[in-house]
Write a protein that holds these residues in place. Structure first.
Motif, PDB file in Angstrom:
ATOM      1  N   ASP A  27       0.824  -1.213   0.000  1.00  0.00           N
ATOM      2  CA  ASP A  27       0.000   0.000   0.000  1.00  0.00           C
ATOM      3  C   ASP A  27       0.857   1.261   0.000  1.00  0.00           C
ATOM      4  O   ASP A  27       0.520   2.250  -0.655  1.00  0.00           O
ATOM      5  CB  ASP A  27      -0.949   0.012   1.197  1.00  0.00           C
ATOM      6  N   LEU A  31       1.026   4.146  -2.870  1.00  0.00           N
ATOM      7  CA  LEU A  31       0.883   5.579  -2.617  1.00  0.00           C
ATOM      8  C   LEU A  31       2.021   6.366  -3.250  1.00  0.00           C
ATOM      9  O   LEU A  31       1.809   7.422  -3.842  1.00  0.00           O
ATOM     10  CB  LEU A  31       0.855   5.856  -1.114  1.00  0.00           C
ATOM     11  N   GLY A  34       1.467   6.678  -6.822  1.00  0.00           N
ATOM     12  CA  GLY A  34       0.248   7.375  -7.195  1.00  0.00           C
ATOM     13  C   GLY A  34      -0.878   6.459  -7.650  1.00  0.00           C
ATOM     14  O   GLY A  34      -1.785   6.889  -8.358  1.00  0.00           O
ATOM     15  N   HIS A  35      -0.835   5.208  -7.239  1.00  0.00           N
ATOM     16  CA  HIS A  35      -1.877   4.264  -7.630  1.00  0.00           C
ATOM     17  C   HIS A  35      -3.081   4.362  -6.700  1.00  0.00           C
ATOM     18  O   HIS A  35      -2.934   4.562  -5.500  1.00  0.00           O
ATOM     19  CB  HIS A  35      -1.343   2.826  -7.591  1.00  0.00           C
ATOM     20  N   LYS A  36      -4.248   4.171  -7.262  1.00  0.00           N
ATOM     21  CA  LYS A  36      -5.471   4.167  -6.469  1.00  0.00           C
ATOM     22  C   LYS A  36      -5.918   2.753  -6.116  1.00  0.00           C
ATOM     23  O   LYS A  36      -6.661   2.552  -5.170  1.00  0.00           O
ATOM     24  CB  LYS A  36      -6.586   4.895  -7.214  1.00  0.00           C
ATOM     25  N   LYS A  37      -5.459   1.777  -6.898  1.00  0.00           N
ATOM     26  CA  LYS A  37      -5.848   0.377  -6.677  1.00  0.00           C
ATOM     27  C   LYS A  37      -4.621  -0.480  -6.399  1.00  0.00           C
ATOM     28  O   LYS A  37      -3.578  -0.314  -7.026  1.00  0.00           O
ATOM     29  CB  LYS A  37      -6.562  -0.175  -7.911  1.00  0.00           C
ATOM     30  N   ARG A  38      -4.763  -1.425  -5.455  1.00  0.00           N
ATOM     31  CA  ARG A  38      -3.670  -2.360  -5.160  1.00  0.00           C
ATOM     32  C   ARG A  38      -3.291  -3.181  -6.381  1.00  0.00           C
ATOM     33  O   ARG A  38      -2.125  -3.528  -6.574  1.00  0.00           O
ATOM     34  CB  ARG A  38      -4.077  -3.317  -4.035  1.00  0.00           C
ATOM     35  N   THR A  40      -3.111  -2.381  -9.397  1.00  0.00           N
ATOM     36  CA  THR A  40      -2.182  -1.655 -10.263  1.00  0.00           C
ATOM     37  C   THR A  40      -0.761  -1.797  -9.751  1.00  0.00           C
ATOM     38  O   THR A  40       0.169  -2.058 -10.521  1.00  0.00           O
ATOM     39  CB  THR A  40      -2.572  -0.160 -10.341  1.00  0.00           C
ATOM     40  N   THR A  41      -0.580  -1.659  -8.443  1.00  0.00           N
ATOM     41  CA  THR A  41       0.754  -1.777  -7.854  1.00  0.00           C
ATOM     42  C   THR A  41       1.290  -3.193  -8.028  1.00  0.00           C
ATOM     43  O   THR A  41       2.486  -3.381  -8.291  1.00  0.00           O
ATOM     44  CB  THR A  41       0.728  -1.395  -6.365  1.00  0.00           C
TER      45      THR A  41
END
Length: 65
Positions: A27, A31, A34-38, A40-41
């Motif tokens: 998480d 951050l 700049g990702h909003k969804k896990r 994506t990371t």
């Protein structure tokens, strides 16, 4: 120097992998990228094979095993 040209964006994958291998949480890495969804990371998180072994050893040591 013989280094191919690179953009800042090209460093996202190695950065995410290195940060996760260093023990930074998914998480937090998300951050920083700049990702909003896990999810994506997770796409950026190419972990080295030995990271899981080190994580298991650290957890076992914490448990007193």
């Amino acid at each position: 120097a013989g280094v191919p040209p690179a953009r800042r964006y090209d460093l996202r994958h190695p950065f995410a992998s290195a940060a996760l291998a260093a023990g930074i949480g998914l998480d937090v890495v998300g951050l920083m990228l700049g990702h909003k969804k896990r999810e994506t990371t997770l796409k950026y998180a190419h972990l080295a094979p030995d990271v899981g072994v080190h994580a298991a050893a650290a957890a076992a040591a914490r448990m007193g095993a």
